[in-house]
Design a protein around this motif. Structure first.
Motif, PDB file in Angstrom:
ATOM      1  N   ALA A 104       0.851  -1.194   0.000  1.00  0.00           N
ATOM      2  CA  ALA A 104       0.000   0.000   0.000  1.00  0.00           C
ATOM      3  C   ALA A 104       0.883   1.239   0.000  1.00  0.00           C
ATOM      4  N   GLU A 105       0.416   2.244  -0.694  1.00  0.00           N
ATOM      5  CA  GLU A 105       1.145   3.513  -0.803  1.00  0.00           C
ATOM      6  C   GLU A 105       0.283   4.609  -0.182  1.00  0.00           C
ATOM      7  N   ALA A 106       0.913   5.500   0.537  1.00  0.00           N
ATOM      8  CA  ALA A 106       0.194   6.570   1.240  1.00  0.00           C
ATOM      9  C   ALA A 106      -0.495   7.522   0.269  1.00  0.00           C
ATOM     10  N   GLN A 107      -1.524   8.189   0.767  1.00  0.00           N
ATOM     11  CA  GLN A 107      -2.200   9.227   0.003  1.00  0.00           C
ATOM     12  C   GLN A 107      -1.181  10.275  -0.419  1.00  0.00           C
ATOM     13  N   ASN A 108      -1.323  10.754  -1.659  1.00  0.00           N
ATOM     14  CA  ASN A 108      -0.415  11.768  -2.169  1.00  0.00           C
ATOM     15  C   ASN A 108      -1.215  12.706  -3.078  1.00  0.00           C
ATOM     16  N   GLU A 109      -1.669  13.796  -2.512  1.00  0.00           N
ATOM     17  CA  GLU A 109      -2.516  14.728  -3.261  1.00  0.00           C
ATOM     18  C   GLU A 109      -1.788  15.368  -4.429  1.00  0.00           C
TER      19      GLU A 109
END
Length: 146
Positions: A104-109
Motif C-alpha cells: 500500500a502507498e500513502a495518500q499523495n494529493e
C-alpha cells in the motif's frame, strides 16, 4: 482494528506487504504460523523486507522484479487479495491465481488521481497460465473482502 490483514487492506500498514500463496502453488503447513488460512491458501502480512524475502523464497522470483513484469498488464484482483480474473482468460479456460504480492502507498494529493483520494493498494498476481497482471485501488474503496 487488530487484524494485520484488515489493517493492511485499510491502508494502515504502509511499511508492510501482503502475500497470498494458493494451496495449489505452495503447500506447506508451516506457512500458517505466519498468516491467515483462507479458502484456497495462506495470506501473510509482514514487514516489507521480510515479505520480499518470503516472496522470493516461495516463488523463486524477486518481488519488485515480479511487480515490474506484471505492472503493464492490467487485470482484476479481488480486494481480499486471494483471487482475481486473468486478463488472458476466456470462458472455456480454467485460470486461477497462484500467488499475489501487494503493498500500500500513502495518500499523495500532489500526484492526483486515485492517489489524492487516499492510500492506494498495489497488487500483482500470477495466473496458472503464466500471465502476470496487476490491479490497484483506493484502500477506502473497500473492494470485496469476502
Amino acid at each position: 482494528m487488530s487484524n494485520p490483514r484488515e489493517e493492511f487492506l485499510a491502508g494502515d500498514r504502509l511499511e508492510d506487504v501482503a502475500l497470498f500463496l494458493a494451496d495449489s502453488y505452495v503447500s506447506d503447513e508451516r506457512l500458517e504460523r505466519f498468516g491467515d488460512r483462507v479458502d484456497d491458501g495462506i495470506l501473510i502480512v509482514v514487514d516489507g523486507e521480510r515479505g520480499r524475502s518470503a516472496f522470493q523464497a516461495a516463488t523463486g522470483t524477486g518481488a519488485m522484479e515480479f511487480a515490474k513484469s506484471a505492472m503493464s498488464n492490467e487485470g482484476e484482483i479481488e480486494g481480499d487479495l486471494t483471487d482475481g480474473h486473468c486478463p488472458d482468460a476466456s470462458d472455456d479456460e480454467d485460470h486461477a491465481v497462484q500467488f499475489v504480492f501487494a503493498f500500500a502507498e500513502a495518500q499523495n494529493e500532489e500526484v492526483g488521481g486515485i492517489y489524492a483520494e487516499g492510500a492506494v493498494v498495489h497488487a500483482y498476481a500470477q495466473c496458472t497460465c503464466g500471465t502476470a497482471f496487476s490491479d490497484r485501488w483506493n484502500a477506502v474503496d473497500e473492494k470485496s473482502t469476502s
